[in-house]
Design a protein around this motif. Structure first.
Motif, mmCIF file in Angstrom:
data_model
loop_
_atom_site.group_PDB
_atom_site.id
_atom_site.type_symbol
_atom_site.label_atom_id
_atom_site.label_comp_id
_atom_site.label_asym_id
_atom_site.label_seq_id
_atom_site.Cartn_x
_atom_site.Cartn_y
_atom_site.Cartn_z
ATOM 1 N N TYR A 40 0.800 -1.221 0.000
ATOM 2 C CA TYR A 40 0.000 0.000 0.000
ATOM 3 C C TYR A 40 0.835 1.274 0.000
ATOM 4 O O TYR A 40 0.275 2.368 -0.027
ATOM 5 C CB TYR A 40 -0.927 0.009 1.229
ATOM 6 C CG TYR A 40 -1.913 -1.127 1.245
ATOM 7 C CD1 TYR A 40 -3.028 -1.124 0.413
ATOM 8 C CD2 TYR A 40 -1.722 -2.218 2.093
ATOM 9 C CE1 TYR A 40 -3.926 -2.181 0.424
ATOM 10 C CE2 TYR A 40 -2.626 -3.276 2.112
ATOM 11 C CZ TYR A 40 -3.721 -3.251 1.282
ATOM 12 O OH TYR A 40 -4.619 -4.294 1.290
ATOM 13 N N ALA A 41 2.150 1.151 0.030
ATOM 14 C CA ALA A 41 3.004 2.336 0.074
ATOM 15 C C ALA A 41 2.913 3.129 -1.221
ATOM 16 O O ALA A 41 2.747 2.568 -2.306
ATOM 17 C CB ALA A 41 4.453 1.923 0.337
ATOM 18 N N LYS A 42 3.020 4.443 -1.087
ATOM 19 C CA LYS A 42 2.998 5.338 -2.237
ATOM 20 C C LYS A 42 4.404 5.864 -2.500
ATOM 21 O O LYS A 42 5.009 6.482 -1.626
ATOM 22 C CB LYS A 42 2.042 6.506 -1.988
ATOM 23 C CG LYS A 42 0.569 6.117 -2.009
ATOM 24 C CD LYS A 42 -0.308 7.348 -1.891
ATOM 25 C CE LYS A 42 -1.782 6.972 -1.982
ATOM 26 N NZ LYS A 42 -2.668 8.171 -1.890
ATOM 27 N N ALA A 43 4.899 5.618 -3.704
ATOM 28 C CA ALA A 43 6.213 6.129 -4.072
ATOM 29 C C ALA A 43 6.133 7.640 -4.310
ATOM 30 O O ALA A 43 5.077 8.179 -4.634
ATOM 31 C CB ALA A 43 6.720 5.421 -5.323
ATOM 32 N N VAL A 44 7.258 8.314 -4.157
ATOM 33 C CA VAL A 44 7.345 9.750 -4.382
ATOM 34 C C VAL A 44 8.179 10.007 -5.631
ATOM 35 O O VAL A 44 9.283 9.477 -5.770
ATOM 36 C CB VAL A 44 7.972 10.460 -3.162
ATOM 37 C CG1 VAL A 44 8.201 11.938 -3.452
ATOM 38 C CG2 VAL A 44 7.075 10.297 -1.939
ATOM 39 N N ARG A 45 7.650 10.797 -6.550
ATOM 40 C CA ARG A 45 8.352 11.124 -7.791
ATOM 41 C C ARG A 45 9.483 12.104 -7.497
ATOM 42 O O ARG A 45 9.299 13.118 -6.829
ATOM 43 C CB ARG A 45 7.357 11.748 -8.778
ATOM 44 C CG ARG A 45 7.974 12.206 -10.111
ATOM 45 C CD ARG A 45 8.082 11.077 -11.074
ATOM 46 N NE ARG A 45 8.591 11.501 -12.362
ATOM 47 C CZ ARG A 45 7.848 11.968 -13.365
ATOM 48 N NH1 ARG A 45 6.533 12.112 -13.194
ATOM 49 N NH2 ARG A 45 8.373 12.302 -14.521
ATOM 50 N N ILE A 46 10.661 11.781 -8.018
ATOM 51 C CA ILE A 46 11.840 12.627 -7.853
ATOM 52 C C ILE A 46 12.348 13.009 -9.238
ATOM 53 O O ILE A 46 12.627 12.137 -10.067
ATOM 54 C CB ILE A 46 12.955 11.902 -7.074
ATOM 55 C CG1 ILE A 46 12.443 11.427 -5.713
ATOM 56 C CG2 ILE A 46 14.161 12.808 -6.910
ATOM 57 C CD1 ILE A 46 12.082 12.525 -4.757
ATOM 58 N N LEU A 47 12.452 14.298 -9.502
ATOM 59 C CA LEU A 47 12.994 14.761 -10.777
ATOM 60 C C LEU A 47 13.792 16.034 -10.548
ATOM 61 O O LEU A 47 13.598 16.743 -9.560
ATOM 62 C CB LEU A 47 11.884 14.975 -11.802
ATOM 63 C CG LEU A 47 10.720 15.897 -11.429
ATOM 64 C CD1 LEU A 47 10.994 17.341 -11.814
ATOM 65 C CD2 LEU A 47 9.431 15.420 -12.098
ATOM 66 N N GLY A 48 14.689 16.317 -11.492
ATOM 67 C CA GLY A 48 15.516 17.501 -11.334
ATOM 68 C C GLY A 48 16.496 17.656 -12.477
ATOM 69 O O GLY A 48 16.565 16.834 -13.401
#
Length: 347
Positions: free
Chosen positions: A165-173
């Protein structure tokens, strides 16, 4: 009888909130990612482009992007008279949910909320302000090293769930390469780089959404991917990131001395062409809260910390907006407003 039913429903609701409060364990996460210019012999030419989880929580895109749908369609703004009448006019009426968004050519290193934030029950991951971060000294020290370029730094709070059920976090840069390369690293032509020009009448507006969706070029960020943190007796960090770097790729093409259908005299021509390689960083590590963790890589580095925090105890109040009429204070009276201050959480 009705009174018993109401009491039973209220009791079940209280138990549900209590169970939710006990089940959710909130932590504070801080991430700093930097690129290193190292002379590595490893090559990633044939690495496929990273598949992004579309369900990931994206803090960054809403902060850096701007909705320019009306500008792209050359539409004028609607007046109050336009909205109150049924007569079709040349203004940006909401006939489609598709939007055209403008992105900067470079993502800022510091990604943060404009003011300090506070987590509430039944709330998703929450981006924090820069004043709530703790990596100031670490970032200063790392940035002083040779051949190091900071890419992104952000801090957020989230309730930890199981891996299912974990939600990943989008990382961009970093830089946007969409004017030179497509998402899979192939060089794009100059013609496709030019911004589309929309000269549409309102009769064509019904298909505007599809046209915008087709012609809009999505950014190809230098750093892209997700970080997923989940709880399974212990805390786990699952990094699925990719760093993009321009390079040269050997491309083979068939060429005939006479015509394209001459298979006998066909020759294989090898040329070097620009290519945007994808350098992956995929790791899964069990960690402890409070410790500063470093994920090493020949081309980049990640510094992360998962901190214990004060657990949310209240549901976020509903914002009813400003009242239409406010009572003005008397001239001889004075009012003093004290803003709330969020104290740093102890580890």
């Amino acid at each position: 009888m009705l009174r018993k039913i109401v009491i039973a429903m209220a009791t079940l609701g209280a138990l549900s909130i209590s169970a939710q409060t006990k089940a959710d364990t909130w932590f504070e996460v801080e991430v700093f990612i930097f690129e290193r210019d190292s002379q590595s012999l490893e090559q990633w030419i044939n690495t496929p482009a990273l598949q992004i989880n579309e369900q990931a929580v994206d803090f960054i895109t809403p902060l850096i992007s701007t909705d320019i749908t009306g500008v792209a369609a050359s539409l004028s703004g609607c007046t109050s008279n336009d909205w109150s009448t049924d007569i079709t006019s040349d203004c940006n009426t909401p006939l489609t949910s598709s939007t055209v968004r403008s992105h900067p050519s470079q993502v800022p290193v510091e990604i943060a909320a404009s003011s300090p934030q506070q987590a509430y029950l039944n709330q998703g991951p929450l981006l924090l302000a820069q004043s709530q971060s703790r990596f100031k000294d670490i970032i200063r020290t790392v940035s002083r090293e040779r051949n190091v370029k900071p890419i992104v730094h952000l801090t957020w709070q989230q309730n930890m769930q199981s891996k299912r059920y974990a939600k990943a976090v989008r990382i961009l840069g970093g830089k946007d390469y969409s004017k030179q390369f497509d998402y899979h690293g192939q060089q794009v032509s100059n013609q496709s780089n030019s911004a589309p020009t929309y000269q549409l009448s309102m009769s064509d507006y019904s298909t505007l959404g599809n046209m915008m969706q087709t012609e809009q070029v999505k950014p190809v960020w230098e750093l892209d991917g997700t970080i997923n943190i989940y709880l399974s007796h212990y805390l786990y960090i699952e990094n699925n990131l990719a760093l993009r770097k321009p390079t040269q790729k050997l491309v083979e093409s068939n060429r005939s001395e006479f015509n394209q259908f001459d298979a006998v005299n066909m020759q294989v021509e090898k040329t070097m062409q620009p290519f945007l390689q994808t350098i992956p960083l995929t790791q899964n590590r069990r960690v402890r809260s409070g410790e500063i963790h470093y994920f090493d890589h020949p081309q980049m580095g990640i510094v992360m910390q998962i901190r214990k925090m004060a657990q949310p105890t209240m549901v976020k109040p509903i914002d009813l907006g400003e009242p239409t009429q406010q009572i003005q204070p008397q001239p001889e009276q004075s009012q003093t407003f004290q803003s709330g201050v969020i104290q740093p959480y102890s580890q």
